[in-house]
Design a protein around this motif. Structure first.
Motif, short mmCIF file in Angstrom:
data_model
loop_
_atom_site.label_atom_id
_atom_site.label_comp_id
_atom_site.label_asym_id
_atom_site.label_seq_id
_atom_site.Cartn_x
_atom_site.Cartn_y
_atom_site.Cartn_z
N UNK A 106 35.96 43.79 40.10
CA UNK A 106 36.93 44.89 40.24
C UNK A 106 37.46 45.06 41.65
N UNK A 107 36.60 44.90 42.64
CA UNK A 107 37.03 45.03 44.04
C UNK A 107 38.17 44.07 44.35
N UNK A 108 38.06 42.85 43.82
CA UNK A 108 39.08 41.84 44.09
C UNK A 108 40.31 42.02 43.23
N UNK A 109 40.12 42.39 41.97
CA UNK A 109 41.27 42.56 41.09
C UNK A 109 42.17 43.70 41.58
N UNK A 110 41.57 44.86 41.78
CA UNK A 110 42.35 46.03 42.19
C UNK A 110 42.76 45.92 43.65
N UNK A 111 41.78 45.67 44.52
CA UNK A 111 42.08 45.61 45.94
C UNK A 111 43.00 44.46 46.30
#
Length: 202
Positions: A106-111
């Motif tokens: 999630x950190x990579x997808x959203x950020x």
């Protein structure tokens, strides 16, 4: 004296006539070693790929990706703005097909998506829309994601889209955040249903 000298030199002559390979104990020449055929080499390279996932895993990942992207289309119709852009399809493929990778978290997808969009808007503000701006935005987005520890390769394409099309800032950014949240939620739900571990971290 002549006879003794001839006899003394004879072994050296015989030794000189011996094959050089036999003297040095050298291996057989390369021409004697059979080489694999081109077809055999291609088969070996193809067999070296990753193992094929189980049919259940393939079906689950395919269904999850399809449903999540259809959900983006439906939400886009409700808000009268398209939520489905090509980079998000690539993001969903990572979340559903390779949930253990850092790129899929999630950190990579959203950020990664949001930072790349902001990078695209920054380039757009300086240089205006166009192919040159898009190329610079795509490259800079990679560096920004690496600095922020949010690696997500599909997001570089988001920066390219922004620099090419110049969409409205708040509308595009807000819809992109919503779409990323939908993809992450789909990944979490799919992991619960299939018993896979996602996310590995937030």
């Amino acid at each position: 004296m002549v006879t003794q000298t001839a006899e003394a030199e004879a072994p050296a002559d015989v030794q000189a006539d011996a094959p050089a390979d036999a003297q040095a104990g050298a291996p057989a020449p390369e021409a004697a070693i059979p080489r694999p055929s081109r077809l055999a080499r291609i088969s070996r390279i193809a067999a070296a790929g990753p193992p094929r996932p189980r049919p259940r895993t393939i079906l689950a990942a395919t269904a999850l990706s399809t449903l999540a992207l259809l959900c983006l289309v439906g939400l886009g119709g409700v808000v009268h703005h398209p939520l489905l852009i090509p980079p998000l399809a690539a993001s969903m493929a990572l979340v559903a097909g390779a949930p253990d990778l850092p790129l899929s978290q999630p950190r990579s997808v959203v950020g990664g998506q949001l930072l790349s969009a902001l990078t695209g808007f920054a380039v757009l503000a300086v240089a205006g829309p166009g192919l040159w701006s898009a190329a610079v935005a795509g490259g800079l987005a990679l560096g920004v994601m690496m600095l922020a520890r949010t690696p997500h390769s599909p997001a570089a394409a988001t920066a390219v889209i922004v620099a090419l099309q110049g969409p409205p800032f708040w509308t595009f950014t807000g819809l992109l955040a919503l779409a990323c949240a939908v993809l992450v939620a789909a990944g979490v739900l799919g992991a619960r249903l299939t018993g896979r571990g996602y996310p590995a971290y937030w």
